[in-house]
Design a protein around this motif. Structure first.
Motif, PDB file in Angstrom:
ATOM      1  N   ALA A 120       0.811  -1.220   0.000  1.00 13.47           N
ATOM      2  CA  ALA A 120       0.000   0.000   0.000  1.00 13.47           C
ATOM      3  C   ALA A 120       0.842   1.267   0.000  1.00 13.47           C
ATOM      4  O   ALA A 120       0.363   2.336  -0.383  1.00 13.47           O
ATOM      5  CB  ALA A 120      -0.924   0.003   1.213  1.00 13.47           C
TER       6      ALA A 120
ATOM      7  N   THR B  12     -11.460  -4.160  12.808  1.00 15.81           N
ATOM      8  CA  THR B  12     -10.940  -3.938  11.452  1.00 15.81           C
ATOM      9  C   THR B  12      -9.460  -3.580  11.448  1.00 15.81           C
ATOM     10  O   THR B  12      -8.756  -3.803  10.460  1.00 15.81           O
ATOM     11  CB  THR B  12     -11.743  -2.818  10.751  1.00 15.81           C
ATOM     12  N   TYR B  13      -8.963  -3.050  12.576  1.00 14.62           N
ATOM     13  CA  TYR B  13      -7.545  -2.676  12.671  1.00 14.62           C
ATOM     14  C   TYR B  13      -6.676  -3.808  13.216  1.00 14.62           C
ATOM     15  O   TYR B  13      -5.453  -3.665  13.295  1.00 14.62           O
ATOM     16  CB  TYR B  13      -7.374  -1.457  13.576  1.00 14.62           C
TER      17      TYR B  13
ATOM     18  N   ARG C   2      -4.079  -7.427  10.653  1.00 15.55           N
ATOM     19  CA  ARG C   2      -2.711  -7.648  10.202  1.00 15.55           C
ATOM     20  C   ARG C   2      -1.932  -8.488  11.207  1.00 15.55           C
ATOM     21  O   ARG C   2      -2.265  -8.560  12.380  1.00 15.55           O
ATOM     22  CB  ARG C   2      -2.001  -6.309   9.976  1.00 15.55           C
TER      23      ARG C   2
ATOM     24  N   CYS D 242      -1.972   6.904  10.743  1.00 17.91           N
ATOM     25  CA  CYS D 242      -1.399   6.170   9.618  1.00 17.91           C
ATOM     26  C   CYS D 242      -1.363   4.682   9.936  1.00 17.91           C
ATOM     27  O   CYS D 242      -1.029   4.287  11.061  1.00 17.91           O
ATOM     28  CB  CYS D 242       0.020   6.668   9.315  1.00 17.91           C
ATOM     29  N   GLU D 243      -1.694   3.866   8.959  1.00 19.13           N
ATOM     30  CA  GLU D 243      -1.794   2.424   9.176  1.00 19.13           C
ATOM     31  C   GLU D 243      -0.463   1.810   9.588  1.00 19.13           C
ATOM     32  O   GLU D 243      -0.404   0.961  10.475  1.00 19.13           O
ATOM     33  CB  GLU D 243      -2.317   1.740   7.911  1.00 19.13           C
TER      34      GLU D 243
ATOM     35  N   ARG E 277      -0.587   4.602  15.613  1.00 22.27           N
ATOM     36  CA  ARG E 277      -1.953   4.579  15.058  1.00 22.27           C
ATOM     37  C   ARG E 277      -3.007   4.421  16.145  1.00 22.27           C
ATOM     38  O   ARG E 277      -4.000   5.156  16.184  1.00 22.27           O
ATOM     39  CB  ARG E 277      -2.073   3.424  14.053  1.00 22.27           C
TER      40      ARG E 277
ATOM     41  N   ASN F 231      -7.807   7.579   8.696  1.00 23.60           N
ATOM     42  CA  ASN F 231      -6.646   6.685   8.802  1.00 23.60           C
ATOM     43  C   ASN F 231      -6.093   6.466   7.400  1.00 23.60           C
ATOM     44  O   ASN F 231      -6.805   5.974   6.515  1.00 23.60           O
ATOM     45  CB  ASN F 231      -7.040   5.343   9.424  1.00 23.60           C
TER      46      ASN F 231
ATOM     47  N   GLU G  73      -4.420   4.521   4.833  1.00 24.58           N
ATOM     48  CA  GLU G  73      -4.062   3.112   4.608  1.00 24.58           C
ATOM     49  C   GLU G  73      -2.680   2.964   3.990  1.00 24.58           C
ATOM     50  O   GLU G  73      -2.066   1.906   4.066  1.00 24.58           O
ATOM     51  CB  GLU G  73      -5.109   2.449   3.708  1.00 24.58           C
TER      52      GLU G  73
END
Length: 410
Positions: free
Chosen positions: A28, A287-288, A291, A345-346, A351, A372, A374
């Motif tokens: 990204a 959702t965060y 990862r 920022c992701e 964050r 945020n 991505e």
């Protein structure tokens, strides 16, 4: 002609620099060369800072000697230097401000871990921010840690802010149309000042709005999802963040505290469990959390744990100080904050600091918004105006629109 030994030496140097500066970017983060060069240069400086420390020098020396204003003059922008409250302050003004209806100002507190930075490395960003927003930008050059530890940077910013408000009209600024803003450590200072002003009776300033960019808001939880997901980001690792906290509180030489802090061992045995709830990962939406997580690689040594015992209560006291760590504020204190916009920022360990502030304010039904990025990593916005990157330009344009929306309500 270079001899074979010289060629071997040069080759080794090139390979070493390439290895040290290499960064594996997430898909990204489709950055142009200028942004990648910035992050690689910063990684080299971090290596040199660690080397300086190991050789008995100061950690900050390589960073500070590299600071320089590379920005070009911006057409339609005037820059002047003043002293507000005894603090050297830069005022960036769009040409014709006040004659075309402009009356708003951004008081901007720069980042740099309370120990680095200044108008020199923020000039391009803040000049363009002033031009694109049509607002005056006020930048206090607060004294830096560790030579001037907490609360000196905070007090400098507070004094400069209040002094400017008293004479705002001489700069054609409406004192009721002021945004407190900042990035990283500057976001910490902006939030702390907003909390101080809104929770103090008879204050000279009720800020119209708070606008913070990847702010540092807590020192109690180094195990938030964003810390575990970004062990090797383009900029700002958990150990570096812990180191800057130590610089800020005057413990420059106690680097053996860094590893225990990144394991949250400095918070063990704390009696105030409410603080831990205020910085809990339970605030972070699922959702965060998708990862991959990575735990710290280094484990604290016996000597490090012995040192921690000496300083644990002191670290816990700072972690529970609203002026030092704004997320330690109670709901009653947060309720008094002005309209707030938070940019995160992701690919940034900070964050979740911003997300927790957003989620806590949202639960209290306060006027708050969040964006945020991505594609974003820590430090990205400081390159606004210095490089061309459409995604960054669009992100800042949206942030400016949120500021103008907030100002329209004052």
């Amino acid at each position: 002609m270079l001899g074979s030994r010289a060629l071997i030496f040069i080759t080794i140097c090139i390979l070493a620099v390439s290895y040290i500066s290499y960064i594996k970017y997430p898909e990204a983060c489709d950055y142009p060369l200028g942004i990648k060069a910035y992050y690689s240069a910063t990684k080299i400086l971090t290596f040199l800072a660690d080397l300086s420390l190991r050789l008995g020098g100061k950690y900050l020396t390589p960073y500070r000697i590299s600071e320089h204003d590379y920005s070009a003059p911006v057409e339609g922008i005037e820059v002047s230097i003043h002293k507000f409250g005894g603090v050297k302050t830069t005022v960036i003004t769009p040409t014709g401000f006040g004659d075309n209806g402009g009356e708003s100002a951004i008081i901007y507190y720069h980042g740099g871990g309370w120990a680095l930075g200044g108008i020199a490395i923020y000039a391009a960003y803040l000049k363009k921010l002033s031009k694109e927003s049509g607002m005056v930008v006020i930048v206090p050059e607060y004294r830096l840690a560790p030579e001037n530890p907490y609360p000196i940077p905070f007090e400098d910013c507070l004094h400069a802010t209040l002094a400017f408000v008293n004479i705002a009209k001489t700069f054609k600024v409406n004192p009721k149309k002021i945004v407190l803003a900042g990035d990283s450590a500057g976001g910490n200072l902006a939030t702390a000042i907003a909390l101080r002003l809104t929770n103090t009776r008879n204050t000279k300033l009720n800020p119209c709005m708070l606008n913070v960019v990847y702010p540092v808001l807590q020192m109690s939880n180094f195990m938030l999802p964003s810390y575990q997901q970004n062990r090797n980001p383009p900029l700002l690792t958990p150990p570096i963040m812990a180191h800057f906290f130590l610089l800020y509180i005057g413990l420059e030489k106690e680097t053996k505290l860094i590893t225990p802090m990144t394991h949250n061992l400095h918070m063990e045995g704390i009696k105030d469990e409410i603080l831990l709830k205020r910085t809990s990962p339970n605030w972070i939406p699922d959702t965060y959390k998708k990862r991959e997580y990575e735990k710290p690689k280094l484990r604290p040594t016996e000597n490090e744990m012995k040192l921690l015992k000496t300083y644990k209560k002191k670290l816990q006291k700072f972690a529970n100080d609203t002026t030092f760590a704004p997320l330690s504020a109670s709901d009653e204190e947060l309720k008094l904050l002005p309209r707030t916009h938070i940019l995160t920022c992701e690919y940034d360990i900070l964050r979740d600091d911003g997300i927790i502030l957003y989620e806590r304010m949202k639960k209290l039904k306060l006027d708050v918004s969040q964006q945020n990025l991505e594609f974003g990593a820590h430090g990205l916005l400081s390159l606004y105006g210095a490089v061309t990157y459409d995604k960054l330009d669009n992100a800042v344009a949206y942030m400016i629109s949120q500021m103008k929306h907030g100002l329209s309500k004052c």
